[in-house]
Design an enzyme around this catalytic site. Structure first.
Site, PDB file in Angstrom:
ATOM      1  N   ASP A   1       0.848  -1.200   0.000  1.00 35.56           N
ATOM      2  CA  ASP A   1       0.000   0.000   0.000  1.00 35.56           C
ATOM      3  C   ASP A   1       0.878   1.242   0.000  1.00 35.56           C
ATOM      4  O   ASP A   1       1.556   1.531   0.985  1.00 35.56           O
ATOM      5  CB  ASP A   1      -0.902  -0.007   1.242  1.00 35.56           C
ATOM      6  CG  ASP A   1      -1.860   1.181   1.262  1.00 35.56           C
ATOM      7  OD1 ASP A   1      -2.993   1.035   0.765  1.00 35.56           O
ATOM      8  OD2 ASP A   1      -1.472   2.256   1.763  1.00 35.56           O
TER       9      ASP A   1
ATOM     10  N   TYR B   1       3.271   9.862  -0.700  1.00 39.80           N
ATOM     11  CA  TYR B   1       4.358   9.281   0.104  1.00 39.80           C
ATOM     12  C   TYR B   1       5.716   9.514  -0.564  1.00 39.80           C
ATOM     13  O   TYR B   1       6.753   9.377   0.083  1.00 39.80           O
ATOM     14  CB  TYR B   1       4.161   7.776   0.351  1.00 39.80           C
ATOM     15  CG  TYR B   1       2.887   7.380   1.070  1.00 39.80           C
ATOM     16  CD1 TYR B   1       2.072   8.326   1.699  1.00 39.80           C
ATOM     17  CD2 TYR B   1       2.488   6.048   1.133  1.00 39.80           C
ATOM     18  CE1 TYR B   1       0.900   7.954   2.339  1.00 39.80           C
ATOM     19  CE2 TYR B   1       1.324   5.674   1.777  1.00 39.80           C
ATOM     20  CZ  TYR B   1       0.528   6.622   2.372  1.00 39.80           C
ATOM     21  OH  TYR B   1      -0.630   6.235   3.008  1.00 39.80           O
TER      22      TYR B   1
ATOM     23  N   LYS C   1      -2.626   5.881  -4.384  1.00 35.34           N
ATOM     24  CA  LYS C   1      -3.732   6.806  -4.074  1.00 35.34           C
ATOM     25  C   LYS C   1      -3.525   8.142  -4.770  1.00 35.34           C
ATOM     26  O   LYS C   1      -2.394   8.621  -4.896  1.00 35.34           O
ATOM     27  CB  LYS C   1      -3.819   7.032  -2.550  1.00 35.34           C
ATOM     28  CG  LYS C   1      -3.736   5.760  -1.729  1.00 35.34           C
ATOM     29  CD  LYS C   1      -3.960   5.981  -0.242  1.00 35.34           C
ATOM     30  CE  LYS C   1      -3.626   4.732   0.557  1.00 35.34           C
ATOM     31  NZ  LYS C   1      -2.185   4.603   0.892  1.00 35.34           N
TER      32      LYS C   1
ATOM     33  N   HIS D   1      -7.504   9.681  -2.028  1.00 35.95           N
ATOM     34  CA  HIS D   1      -6.836   9.610  -0.718  1.00 35.95           C
ATOM     35  C   HIS D   1      -7.671  10.224   0.417  1.00 35.95           C
ATOM     36  O   HIS D   1      -7.726   9.672   1.520  1.00 35.95           O
ATOM     37  CB  HIS D   1      -5.464  10.282  -0.825  1.00 35.95           C
ATOM     38  CG  HIS D   1      -4.460   9.790   0.165  1.00 35.95           C
ATOM     39  ND1 HIS D   1      -3.126   9.654  -0.138  1.00 35.95           N
ATOM     40  CD2 HIS D   1      -4.575   9.416   1.463  1.00 35.95           C
ATOM     41  CE1 HIS D   1      -2.469   9.208   0.924  1.00 35.95           C
ATOM     42  NE2 HIS D   1      -3.334   9.069   1.913  1.00 35.95           N
TER      43      HIS D   1
HETATM   44  P1  NAD Z   1       0.673   1.478  11.915  1.00 39.07           P
HETATM   45  O1  NAD Z   1      -0.494   1.449  12.820  1.00 39.07           O
HETATM   46  O2  NAD Z   1       0.897   0.359  10.966  1.00 39.07           O
HETATM   47  O3  NAD Z   1       1.919   1.729  12.845  1.00 39.07           O
HETATM   48  C1  NAD Z   1       3.228   1.702  12.348  1.00 39.07           C
HETATM   49  C2  NAD Z   1       4.175   1.877  13.508  1.00 39.07           C
HETATM   50  O4  NAD Z   1       3.900   0.875  14.496  1.00 39.07           O
HETATM   51  C3  NAD Z   1       5.604   1.648  13.077  1.00 39.07           C
HETATM   52  O5  NAD Z   1       6.194   2.852  12.646  1.00 39.07           O
HETATM   53  C4  NAD Z   1       6.248   1.100  14.326  1.00 39.07           C
HETATM   54  O6  NAD Z   1       6.662   2.181  15.123  1.00 39.07           O
HETATM   55  C5  NAD Z   1       5.124   0.396  15.012  1.00 39.07           C
HETATM   56  N1  NAD Z   1       5.173  -1.080  14.842  1.00 39.07           N
HETATM   57  C6  NAD Z   1       4.949  -1.774  13.697  1.00 39.07           C
HETATM   58  N2  NAD Z   1       5.034  -3.092  13.927  1.00 39.07           N
HETATM   59  C7  NAD Z   1       5.314  -3.239  15.240  1.00 39.07           C
HETATM   60  C8  NAD Z   1       5.535  -4.360  16.068  1.00 39.07           C
HETATM   61  N3  NAD Z   1       5.452  -5.599  15.597  1.00 39.07           N
HETATM   62  N4  NAD Z   1       5.801  -4.133  17.372  1.00 39.07           N
HETATM   63  C9  NAD Z   1       5.877  -2.889  17.866  1.00 39.07           C
HETATM   64  N5  NAD Z   1       5.672  -1.782  17.135  1.00 39.07           N
HETATM   65  C10 NAD Z   1       5.405  -1.955  15.820  1.00 39.07           C
HETATM   66  O7  NAD Z   1       0.596   2.884  11.126  1.00 39.07           O
HETATM   67  P2  NAD Z   1       0.675   3.364   9.628  1.00 39.07           P
HETATM   68  O8  NAD Z   1       1.967   3.030   9.004  1.00 39.07           O
HETATM   69  O9  NAD Z   1       0.281   4.784   9.647  1.00 39.07           O
HETATM   70  O10 NAD Z   1      -0.499   2.558   8.904  1.00 39.07           O
HETATM   71  C11 NAD Z   1      -0.269   1.450   8.049  1.00 39.07           C
HETATM   72  C12 NAD Z   1      -0.406   1.852   6.595  1.00 39.07           C
HETATM   73  O11 NAD Z   1      -1.681   2.465   6.367  1.00 39.07           O
HETATM   74  C13 NAD Z   1       0.561   2.957   6.156  1.00 39.07           C
HETATM   75  O12 NAD Z   1       1.878   2.503   6.012  1.00 39.07           O
HETATM   76  C14 NAD Z   1      -0.093   3.407   4.881  1.00 39.07           C
HETATM   77  O13 NAD Z   1       0.143   2.466   3.848  1.00 39.07           O
HETATM   78  C15 NAD Z   1      -1.566   3.397   5.301  1.00 39.07           C
HETATM   79  N6  NAD Z   1      -2.038   4.744   5.745  1.00 39.07           N
HETATM   80  C16 NAD Z   1      -3.010   5.357   5.030  1.00 39.07           C
HETATM   81  C17 NAD Z   1      -3.501   6.595   5.403  1.00 39.07           C
HETATM   82  C18 NAD Z   1      -4.598   7.229   4.604  1.00 39.07           C
HETATM   83  O14 NAD Z   1      -4.893   8.404   4.818  1.00 39.07           O
HETATM   84  N7  NAD Z   1      -5.225   6.512   3.693  1.00 39.07           N
HETATM   85  C19 NAD Z   1      -2.985   7.245   6.525  1.00 39.07           C
HETATM   86  C20 NAD Z   1      -1.978   6.614   7.268  1.00 39.07           C
HETATM   87  C21 NAD Z   1      -1.534   5.350   6.876  1.00 39.07           C
END
Ligand code: NAD
Length: 275
Positions: free
Chosen positions: A45, A50, A75, A108
């Site tokens: 994704d 990004y 997106k 998005h």
């Molecule tokens: P997430 O909830 O996946 O959190 C990521 C963070 O959690 C990492 O940076 C790390 O610090 C921690 N983490 C990950 N795995 C872990 C583990 N096993 N143990 C401990 N800590 C851990 O947050 P995200 O990256 O914002 O969301 C996932 C994906 O969603 C993004 O990468 C992106 O592709 C998408 N996204 C979309 C939007 C949107 O507006 N559509 C906004 C934000 C994110």
């Protein structure tokens, strides 16, 4: 164990567990996505905003994995809403990704102040008809935004990708979306590490009962609710950990314990306010 596949309302299938690259440094994206593909992820994704679509594309090309075994989402950014600008945006993303089509293309954010999302959605229909995106959907759309495009177009979005984690479950929105045949993708599935989710007793207890980590218990909770998720990590060990969630099942009591963590707490922007 293999990643479950969900059938979308247009007949295409999506792997329920993937890898997200929000805030992945463009300079490191090729390496990090290569690590994710090696860990077994086949669903990536990304988004134009990004700034790392080229790195995703290079990792895909270098992997040698057949295109039809991958599921790639990108997106359309807010400043590309509109008709011609949307056509230009998908072409630019495909060029950066080095692909002929993406598996899923999302608007998005609705950015209701622009009042362009309904027009943009009709452009998305054309992008799908032209074969540049196999499936189309939206992100950060609340019920009124969904209702408007349902009323003003002939295509039900395949997906609504929304902020969703135990402290923000948006149950009315997800029930409405599902009633229309729209699948839910949960962004920030781990709360982006912005609140102490992994210290919650319900999460710790569920994890310990299955010999898993709190992150694995939360990812499992999403999967059992039918959410499509793509947790992000730059760290190969955590990528593997987050993928290793297909060999256990939370009990209904464990699910209910995590359900009870709802408190309407956003870690990101409100979709009506973000522009
Ligand atoms: P997430 O909830 O996946 O959190 C990521 C963070 O959690 C990492 O940076 C790390 O610090 C921690 N983490 C990950 N795995 C872990 C583990 N096993 N143990 C401990 N800590 C851990 O947050 P995200 O990256 O914002 O969301 C996932 C994906 O969603 C993004 O990468 C992106 O592709 C998408 N996204 C979309 C939007 C949107 O507006 N559509 C906004 C934000 C994110």
């Amino acid at each position: 164990s293999y990643v479950p596949s969900i059938e979308l309302n247009d007949g295409h299938h999506i792997p329920q567990l993937g890898f997200g690259v929000f805030l992945v440094d463009p300079e490191q994206t090729e390496r990090i996505v290569t690590d994710a593909l090696e860990a077994g992820y086949r669903h990536i994704d990304t988004a134009a905003i990004y700034g790392n679509e080229e790195g995703v594309g290079r990792a895909i090309a270098a992997s040698g994995i057949p295109r039809d075994e991958l599921f790639i989402t990108t997106k359309l950014w807010n400043d590309a809403q509109g008709t011609q600008s949307a056509f230009d945006a998908i072409d630019a993303s495909l060029e950066k990704l080095g692909l002929d089509s993406v598996d899923l293309y999302l608007i998005h954010w609705p950015t209701p102040q622009r009042d362009l999302y309904a027009e943009t959605w009709r452009a998305m229909e054309r992008i799908k008809a032209d074969g540049k995106a196999r499936s189309i959907g939206v992100s950060n759309f609340l019920r009124p935004h969904l209702e408007r495009i349902l009323a003003e177009s002939n295509t039900v979005p395949a997906i609504d990708q929304i902020e969703l984690h135990p402290a923000l479950q948006s149950r009315e929105l997800t029930e409405f979306a599902r009633s229309q045949g729209i699948h839910i993708e949960a962004w920030g599935p781990l709360g982006q590490g912005k609140y102490p989710l992994f210290d919650e007793p319900a999460v710790v207890a569920a994890a310990e009962a299955h010999g898993k980590t709190p992150a694995q218990a939360v990812i499992r909770w999403h999967l059992q609710h039918g959410n499509i998720v793509f947790p992000k990590s730059n760290n190969a060990g955590r990528m593997a950990e987050n993928f290793d969630v297909l060999d256990f099942t939370l009990t209904s009591d464990e699910m209910a314990g995590i359900d009870a963590l709802e408190r309407g707490q956003r870690v990101g922007s409100h979709p009506d306010e973000f522009n």
